[in-house]
Scaffold this motif. Structure first.
Motif, PDB file in Angstrom:
ATOM      1  N   GLU A 195       0.833  -1.205   0.000  1.00 18.05           N
ATOM      2  CA  GLU A 195       0.000   0.000   0.000  1.00 18.05           C
ATOM      3  C   GLU A 195       0.866   1.253   0.000  1.00 18.05           C
ATOM      4  O   GLU A 195       0.570   2.224  -0.698  1.00 18.05           O
ATOM      5  N   ALA A 196       1.927   1.223   0.795  1.00 19.66           N
ATOM      6  CA  ALA A 196       2.836   2.369   0.863  1.00 19.66           C
ATOM      7  C   ALA A 196       3.432   2.664  -0.508  1.00 19.66           C
ATOM      8  O   ALA A 196       3.577   3.820  -0.900  1.00 19.66           O
ATOM      9  N   GLN A 197       3.748   1.596  -1.239  1.00 21.32           N
ATOM     10  CA  GLN A 197       4.321   1.758  -2.571  1.00 21.32           C
ATOM     11  C   GLN A 197       3.310   2.390  -3.533  1.00 21.32           C
ATOM     12  O   GLN A 197       3.641   3.316  -4.276  1.00 21.32           O
ATOM     13  N   HIS A 198       2.070   1.927  -3.495  1.00 16.80           N
ATOM     14  CA  HIS A 198       1.020   2.504  -4.334  1.00 16.80           C
ATOM     15  C   HIS A 198       0.834   3.981  -4.001  1.00 16.80           C
ATOM     16  O   HIS A 198       0.670   4.830  -4.880  1.00 16.80           O
ATOM     17  N   LEU A 199       0.854   4.273  -2.715  1.00 21.42           N
ATOM     18  CA  LEU A 199       0.658   5.641  -2.255  1.00 21.42           C
ATOM     19  C   LEU A 199       1.794   6.533  -2.739  1.00 21.42           C
ATOM     20  O   LEU A 199       1.569   7.636  -3.234  1.00 21.42           O
ATOM     21  N   LYS A 200       3.008   6.030  -2.633  1.00 25.19           N
ATOM     22  CA  LYS A 200       4.180   6.788  -3.087  1.00 25.19           C
ATOM     23  C   LYS A 200       4.049   7.124  -4.567  1.00 25.19           C
ATOM     24  O   LYS A 200       4.342   8.227  -4.998  1.00 25.19           O
TER      25      LYS A 200
END
Ligand SMILES: [Zn+2]
Length: 79
Positions: free
Chosen positions: A23-28
């Protein structure tokens, strides 16, 4: 790729301390191209620890207005 709505939901989860690496990667990826979301995160990061819970509970009016306006224009252009 996440849209703003997904990202804000994710940000709010993040403020509660819940975000997977995926999720953090998608958000980034989303934040790379979205200044309203970046502004929100920057405001959050600039807030002293003790105030973070309050900020999470109540997004600053200025930021939420800016974000709402941006989201509206996004939704409009998408439909
Ligand atoms: Zn966004």
């Amino acid at each position: 790729m996440y849209n703003c709505k997904d990202s804000i939901n994710l940000l709010l989860e993040f403020l509660d301390g819940e975000m997977s690496a995926e999720e953090a990667q998608h958000l980034k990826e989303h934040l790379r191209g979205c200044s309203p979301c970046v502004d929100f995160l920057r405001t959050y990061r600039a807030t002293p620890g003790l105030c973070k819970k309050a900020l999470a509970a109540k997004m600053p009016k200025e930021v939420s207005e800016k974000l709402t306006e941006y989201l509206r224009s996004k939704i409009k252009s998408a439909s």
